[in-house]
Design an enzyme around this catalytic site. Structure first.
Site, PDB file in Angstrom:
ATOM      1  N   LYS A   1     -36.669 -22.031 -74.072  1.00 14.12           N
ATOM      2  CA  LYS A   1     -35.854 -21.014 -74.721  1.00 14.12           C
ATOM      3  C   LYS A   1     -36.564 -19.666 -74.670  1.00 14.12           C
ATOM      4  CE  LYS A   1     -33.593 -22.567 -78.346  1.00 14.12           C
ATOM      5  NZ  LYS A   1     -33.611 -23.114 -79.714  1.00 14.12           N
TER       6      LYS A   1
ATOM      7  N   ARG B   1     -36.537 -19.993 -84.275  1.00  5.57           N
ATOM      8  CA  ARG B   1     -35.937 -21.006 -83.392  1.00  5.57           C
ATOM      9  C   ARG B   1     -37.002 -21.796 -82.652  1.00  5.57           C
ATOM     10  NH1 ARG B   1     -32.183 -17.621 -79.465  1.00  5.57           N
ATOM     11  NH2 ARG B   1     -31.052 -19.600 -79.385  1.00  5.57           N
TER      12      ARG B   1
ATOM     13  N   GLY C   1     -30.511 -29.784 -80.048  1.00  6.19           N
ATOM     14  CA  GLY C   1     -30.239 -30.208 -81.413  1.00  6.19           C
ATOM     15  C   GLY C   1     -31.296 -31.099 -82.033  1.00  6.19           C
TER      16      GLY C   1
ATOM     17  N   MET D   1     -34.513 -30.341 -82.706  1.00  8.29           N
ATOM     18  CA  MET D   1     -35.436 -29.688 -83.611  1.00  8.29           C
ATOM     19  C   MET D   1     -34.714 -28.584 -84.371  1.00  8.29           C
ATOM     20  SD  MET D   1     -38.814 -30.149 -81.399  1.00  8.29           S
ATOM     21  CE  MET D   1     -38.809 -28.441 -81.271  1.00  8.29           C
TER      22      MET D   1
ATOM     23  N   ARG E   1     -29.893 -21.741 -70.249  1.00  8.92           N
ATOM     24  CA  ARG E   1     -30.725 -22.818 -69.685  1.00  8.92           C
ATOM     25  C   ARG E   1     -29.900 -23.534 -68.625  1.00  8.92           C
ATOM     26  NH1 ARG E   1     -30.470 -26.028 -75.286  1.00  8.92           N
ATOM     27  NH2 ARG E   1     -28.271 -26.487 -75.280  1.00  8.92           N
TER      28      ARG E   1
ATOM     29  N   HIS F   1     -22.409 -31.810 -80.646  1.00  8.61           N
ATOM     30  CA  HIS F   1     -23.590 -32.654 -80.490  1.00  8.61           C
ATOM     31  C   HIS F   1     -23.267 -33.945 -79.743  1.00  8.61           C
ATOM     32  CE1 HIS F   1     -26.360 -35.841 -81.906  1.00  8.61           C
ATOM     33  NE2 HIS F   1     -27.248 -34.917 -81.586  1.00  8.61           N
TER      34      HIS F   1
ATOM     35  N   ARG G   1     -32.708 -64.860 -51.484  1.00 10.08           N
ATOM     36  CA  ARG G   1     -33.334 -66.020 -52.118  1.00 10.08           C
ATOM     37  C   ARG G   1     -32.465 -67.234 -51.886  1.00 10.08           C
ATOM     38  NH1 ARG G   1     -33.493 -62.848 -57.581  1.00 10.08           N
ATOM     39  NH2 ARG G   1     -31.458 -62.486 -56.657  1.00 10.08           N
TER      40      ARG G   1
ATOM     41  N   ARG H   1     -35.897 -65.871 -47.640  1.00 13.85           N
ATOM     42  CA  ARG H   1     -37.086 -66.512 -48.207  1.00 13.85           C
ATOM     43  C   ARG H   1     -36.827 -68.002 -48.387  1.00 13.85           C
ATOM     44  NH1 ARG H   1     -38.970 -64.846 -54.105  1.00 13.85           N
ATOM     45  NH2 ARG H   1     -37.137 -66.056 -54.702  1.00 13.85           N
TER      46      ARG H   1
ATOM     47  N   GLU I   1     -47.690 -61.555 -52.793  1.00 13.70           N
ATOM     48  CA  GLU I   1     -47.430 -61.555 -54.234  1.00 13.70           C
ATOM     49  C   GLU I   1     -48.551 -62.213 -55.014  1.00 13.70           C
ATOM     50  OE1 GLU I   1     -43.730 -63.651 -54.875  1.00 13.70           O
ATOM     51  OE2 GLU I   1     -44.078 -64.936 -53.154  1.00 13.70           O
TER      52      GLU I   1
ATOM     53  N   SER J   1     -43.751 -58.555 -47.016  1.00 11.35           N
ATOM     54  CA  SER J   1     -42.862 -58.008 -48.020  1.00 11.35           C
ATOM     55  C   SER J   1     -43.569 -58.186 -49.363  1.00 11.35           C
ATOM     56  CB  SER J   1     -41.534 -58.763 -48.000  1.00 11.35           C
ATOM     57  OG  SER J   1     -40.752 -58.357 -49.088  1.00 11.35           O
TER      58      SER J   1
ATOM     59  N   GLY K   1     -43.838 -58.751 -52.914  1.00 11.08           N
ATOM     60  CA  GLY K   1     -42.983 -59.232 -54.006  1.00 11.08           C
ATOM     61  C   GLY K   1     -43.586 -58.694 -55.289  1.00 11.08           C
ATOM     62  N   THR K   2     -43.178 -57.472 -55.658  1.00  8.70           N
ATOM     63  CA  THR K   2     -43.907 -56.789 -56.726  1.00  8.70           C
ATOM     64  C   THR K   2     -43.649 -57.374 -58.114  1.00  8.70           C
ATOM     65  OG1 THR K   2     -42.214 -55.087 -56.680  1.00  8.70           O
ATOM     66  CG2 THR K   2     -44.268 -54.618 -55.525  1.00  8.70           C
ATOM     67  N   ASN K   3     -42.601 -58.177 -58.275  1.00  9.73           N
ATOM     68  CA  ASN K   3     -42.433 -58.834 -59.582  1.00  9.73           C
ATOM     69  C   ASN K   3     -43.572 -59.828 -59.802  1.00  9.73           C
ATOM     70  OD1 ASN K   3     -40.082 -57.433 -59.832  1.00  9.73           O
ATOM     71  ND2 ASN K   3     -38.719 -59.195 -59.593  1.00  9.73           N
ATOM     72  N   ASP K   4     -43.712 -60.762 -58.843  1.00  4.93           N
ATOM     73  CA  ASP K   4     -44.788 -61.736 -58.986  1.00  4.93           C
ATOM     74  C   ASP K   4     -46.151 -61.079 -58.844  1.00  4.93           C
ATOM     75  OD1 ASP K   4     -43.984 -64.264 -59.732  1.00  4.93           O
ATOM     76  OD2 ASP K   4     -43.164 -64.711 -57.750  1.00  4.93           O
TER      77      ASP K   4
ATOM     78  N   CYS L   1     -39.813 -55.900 -52.131  1.00  6.75           N
ATOM     79  CA  CYS L   1     -38.598 -56.391 -52.747  1.00  6.75           C
ATOM     80  C   CYS L   1     -38.972 -56.571 -54.207  1.00  6.75           C
ATOM     81  CB  CYS L   1     -38.139 -57.685 -52.101  1.00  6.75           C
ATOM     82  SG  CYS L   1     -39.390 -58.953 -52.069  1.00  6.75           S
TER      83      CYS L   1
ATOM     84  N   TYR M   1     -39.845 -49.936 -45.767  1.00  5.37           N
ATOM     85  CA  TYR M   1     -38.571 -49.972 -46.498  1.00  5.37           C
ATOM     86  C   TYR M   1     -38.781 -50.439 -47.939  1.00  5.37           C
ATOM     87  CZ  TYR M   1     -38.680 -55.040 -45.941  1.00  5.37           C
ATOM     88  OH  TYR M   1     -39.054 -56.354 -46.003  1.00  5.37           O
TER      89      TYR M   1
END
Ligand code: ADP
Ligand code: MG
Ligand code: MG
Length: 885
Positions: free
Chosen positions: A22, A92, A101, A103, A336, A452, A558, A614, A749, A768, A770-773, A836, A856
């Site tokens: 602001k 202000r 809104g 603050m 803004r 708001h 899968r 897989r 993984e 590949s 396997g970022t979850n595991d 993946c 990828y």
């Protein structure tokens, strides 16, 4: 001495970090000669100092404020608390990122029992002076003294009732004087001290209150929701007042230079005649559309249009502008970059490129990938017979169905129980934010498109309808009425935020229609990005959907879900329960044609695009009945019908279930460890893949199968499994006489796989991640346990910044990914790599994949457009970084 205070003419728009958004923009507008009331900004640095000094305003700051105030007084020719020309100011808040809104602001500061009379005399408008004073008492008490507005509102209603008035404009100067006396009593009663009369004291108390408001609950929630760091602090702007409540030649309003809901290039806004500041935003009176200002105050309207155009051109983006008209003179109080829906963001970005305002790369950065999600969701089928109830202002598009609730706490509670609710309120305030978060949509009976509720809902991409005037809400009875229809608490309604319609019951939904601009921006994204985008899909339907959304292949198909089909489960169980290879092979022979059918369907949907399949991954017990349930069943049968023929069968299953039971299934007999012990399972799956490949090749359909071995930790595992796959391929070619190409790769993984990726790459055509595991195994967390037990605690206490299952942990897990890529490519320079897992559809993780040089990312079908855009942004940001260096 550190400079803590800046006059408006000393700042400019690039000083946001110091002056807040602001303040920086007020300075910029002053600099380019727009009519901005004079003032100065106390920097965010001063706020940090305040917090470093345990919430004390330092002497240095006091001095600098006093100096700036003197300068302001001499510029305006007025004095704070002066008996001649009293200066009135607003105080202000304004942080680096806009938090609408969230603050607090105080208007008309400098008013007291004496100055009010001077103002009355000077303006020859006693009514205005007393109205301003009572507003000041109310706001100051609420923001600074902690006396809730409610008490003042209550007093005012009582007064109106007693006098027989319908609305505030009917109150005379004498009436307001009486109200002020009553207000002062309220303050005395709640704070045990009289309302502060010294304007300097008022000023410093307000500054302190604004600093403190940085940490009020709603501001903290808002920052958490929007990933805004808590340490930034807020600036405070002190600005001389201009008055929209001087009579019918005055007013106040808010306007967007383009429609924030649709993006249409048309001035869009609202105003109220004879009103001050927050009256428009608070939704207390429903305002007039901006177009009618042309009729009310034509010359002001024209000047405003010019200013709006100028501001948009100057900032090169759609602006959200606050203005006030005092006796036909226009003042700009804020500008803004306007918050907007996804639809509007895209349309504005594309049109601004066509208008030559920005280039394509800037346009790509103007759309938040997360927002795209809003556009891919179903819409209401209006050809269907749904009972229309009423119509309000279409404040934020989207369709939603849910149960009516009136209380934000209840909305949160029911959401927690998995229920969909629609929050219905007369109007919303920043204190309702948790309820808005929890609700599917928000409906208000009062307030306009800039109220708001509207602003917050648009920011969250939530459907919202405002100003539903026909809706009569009875908070006590927990119901609302429209004409003769009563809708009760927990009744189901459907709303269409795009049209403003409220309907009874549940409506049928139809697939979304994507705009031309949507296609355009994604096309630009495709031209820009380097990362490939694939999808995780297990069925032909998902694959089809993903291709429509622009997926260039399947990164993870899968196969376990295919085994879960109710018709197949008995055969799968036979395979698992088989006593010997012969019996297992029999079951596998029955599964083979089913799997061939599965893969044929998916290959057909993907055409020539690569498909990574897989092989079976989860532990086998997942396909068997639950142990507890089995036990209960057996016990019951033994008592009730001990001779039943199924009893023996059940006991046999129980025995296997017990055999397969594991202490820690996540780290147990799963992934390639299954294929190692039961190679015939992977052999069957490979055969099925290649049979489908061969048959389609015969038909002339081009297919690119990529067989992926899960959970490899040691190169020997991959070597052995690769052999199984290759043998199956040879066998299928021999049987069918068709030769085909394919690749064999692995998921990375397990940390050991990443650390020995050079060895593993000898046997792999692709990796590949396997970022979850990989996240589970790197942190040593089991995801379900972490998320249900301690992760929230870690996030709340700042141990972790993000949930690592949602946002890739670049420091730890990411280091393993980098290591894997580097080592793998040392062995095989062209090694194809991708990820993946859910991170493939998350923008920050996608940026990391881009920077790490992966080929990828793969994500769920609905996130494909998001990933395309995020990948393009990563590329654009990369080139801007090189320029900066
Ligand atoms: P918010 O960030 O919640 O919009 P603002 O600081 O912008 O809070 O102020 C609230 C309202 O008061 C706005 O409508 C604004 O235009 C108005 N306002 C603020 N300062 C002044 C002033 N000096 N003169 C007149 N109106 C003001
Ligand atoms: Mg504002
Ligand atoms: Mg896995």
């Amino acid at each position: 001495m550190t400079k803590l205070v800046y006059a408006f003419h000393e700042g400019q728009k690039d000083m946001k970090e110091l002056l807040g958004g602001k303040g920086a923009n007020l300075a910029e507008m002053t600099r380019i000669g727009l009519p901005v009331p004079e003032g100065f900004t106390i920097s965010t640095k001063a706020c940090s100092d305040y917090y470093d000094h345990d919430g004390q305003i330092s002497e240095a700051l006091t001095d600098q404020v006093m100096t700036a105030l003197k300068e302001l007084e001499s510029k305006t020719g007025k004095t704070l608390g002066g008996s001649d020309q009293p200066l009135l100011v607003s105080v202000r808040s304004g942080s680096v990122f806009s938090m609408p809104g969230m603050m607090d602001t105080v208007l008309n500061l400098g008013m007291n029992d004496e100055t009010v009379d001077v103002v009355a005399g000077l303006t020859d408008n006693a009514r205005f002076a007393y109205d301003s004073y009572r507003r000041f008492i109310q706001m100051f008490s609420d923001v600074v003294l902690g006396v809730e507005s409610f008490f003042f509102e209550q007093e005012l209603s009582k007064f109106r009732r007693e006098k027989g008035y319908e609305s505030d404009p009917e109150l005379s100067a004498a009436d307001w004087k009486e109200v002020i006396e009553a207000y002062k009593k309220i303050v005395k009663r709640h704070t045990k001290t009289p309302f502060p009369q010294d304007p300097k004291e008022q000023l410093f108390l307000s500054i302190k209150a604004v600093f403190d408001s940085w940490n009020n609950q709603r501001a903290v929630i808002y920052r958490n929701l929007n990933d805004i760091p808590h340490h930034l602090g807020t600036a405070v702007n002190i600005q001389s007042m201009v008055f929209g409540n001087m009579g019918d030649d005055s007013g106040t309003g808010v306007a967007f230079t383009r429609d924030p809901s649709t993006g249409e290039a048309k001035l869009y806004g609202e105003y109220l005649i004879n009103a001050q500041g927050e009256d428009v935003v608070a939704g207390i009176r429903t305002p007039q559309p901006i177009a009618s200002l042309q009729r009310d105050l034509p010359d002001v309207f024209e000047q405003f249009i010019d200013t709006a155009n100028r501001l948009e051109a100057h900032y090169g983006d759609m602006q959200d502008i606050e203005f006030t008209v005092e006796n036909r003179k226009l003042f700009i109080l804020q500008t803004r970059n306007g918050k907007r829906t996804a639809q509007a963001a895209i349309r504005i970005a594309v049109e601004m490129v066509h208008e030559g305002v920005i280039d394509k790369e800037q346009a790509l950065l103007r759309v938040d990938p997360e927002q795209l999600d809003q556009l891919l969701h179903p819409r209401i089928d209006h050809s269907d017979d749904v009972e229309k109830l009423t119509k309000g202002l279409p404040a934020s598009p989207g369709a939603a169905t849910g149960q009516v609730v009136f209380d934000p706490d209840e909305a949160e509670l029911l959401k927690g129980k998995g229920q969909n609710v629609i929050l219905v309120r007369t109007e919303t305030t920043p204190d309702d934010i948790h309820g808005i978060v929890a609700a599917e949509a928000v409906v208000t009976s009062r307030g306009g498109m800039t109220s708001h509720a509207a602003v917050v809902a648009r920011g969250m991409g939530k459907a919202c309808i405002c100003g539903c005037g026909e809706m009569q809400i009875d908070m006590k009875a927990k119901s609302f009425r429209v004409g003769n229809t009563t809708v009760n608490h927990l009744d189901t309604i459907t709303i269409d935020g795009g049209t403003g319609e409220v309907m009874l019951g549940e409506a049928t939904m139809i697939p979304p229609q994507l705009s031309d601009e949507f296609e355009t921006i994604l096309q630009w994204a495709d031209e820009t990005r380097r990362l490939g985008i694939r999808t995780n899909a297990d069925t032909p339907q998902d694959a089809q959907k993903a291709v429509e959304f622009g997926a260039e292949g399947i990164g993870l198909c899968r196969t376990e879900h295919m085994f879960m089909d109710p018709e197949r489960v008995p055969v799968v169980r036979e395979m698992i329960l088989a006593d010997d290879l012969d019996n297992r092979q029999k079951a596998l022979d029955r599964l083979l044609p089913m799997q061939v059918e599965d893969f044929t369907g998916i290959f057909r949907a993907m055409g020539p695009r690569p498909v990574t399949i897989r092989l079976l991954d989860p532990p086998l017990h997942e396909f068997l009945p639950d142990k507890e349930e089995l036990l209960v069943g057996i016990t019951r049968m033994e008592i009730q019908d001990p001779g039943a023929p199924e009893l023996a069968e059940k006991k046999k299953i129980l025995k296997s279930v017990r055999l397969l039971d594991e202490f820690n299934p996540m780290l147990g007999h799963r992934g390639c460890r299954l294929g190692m012990v039961y190679p015939e399972i992977y052999e069957m799956q490979s055969r099925a893949i290649f049979k489908a490949t061969a048959a389609l090749s015969e038909e002339g359909v081009e297919v690119q199968p990529e067989v992926m071995i899960p959970l490899v930790g040691h190169v020997q595992e991959l070597k052995a499994m690769r052999k199984v796959v290759e043998d199956a391929a040879i066998a299928v070619t021999e049987e069918t006489g068709v030769s085909f190409t394919y690749t064999v790769g692995t998921m990375i993984e397990i940390p050991r796989a990443a650390l020995t990726a050079d060895a593993i790459a000898e046997e792999a055509d692709f990796f590949s991640f396997g970022t979850n595991d990989l996240t589970q195994t790197t942190f040593g967390y089991s995801r379900d346990d972490a998320e249900s037990k301690f992760l929230q605690h870690y996030l709340d206490h700042g141990v972790l910044e993000h949930n690592p299952f949602a946002v890739l942990d670049t420091e730890g897990v990411g280091k393993l990914v980098e290591t894997g890529v580097t080592l793998g490519r040392k062995t095989k320079p062209g090694l194809k790599t991708g990820i993946c897992g859910e991170h493939g559809g998350e923008k920050r993780s996608i940026a990391f994949c881009h920077e790490t040089g992966l080929d990828y990312v793969s994500c769920s079908p609905y996130r494909v457009p998001l990933a395309r855009l995020a990948a393009a942004q990563a590329k654009v940001n990369e080139s801007s970084r090189t320029v900066n260096v």
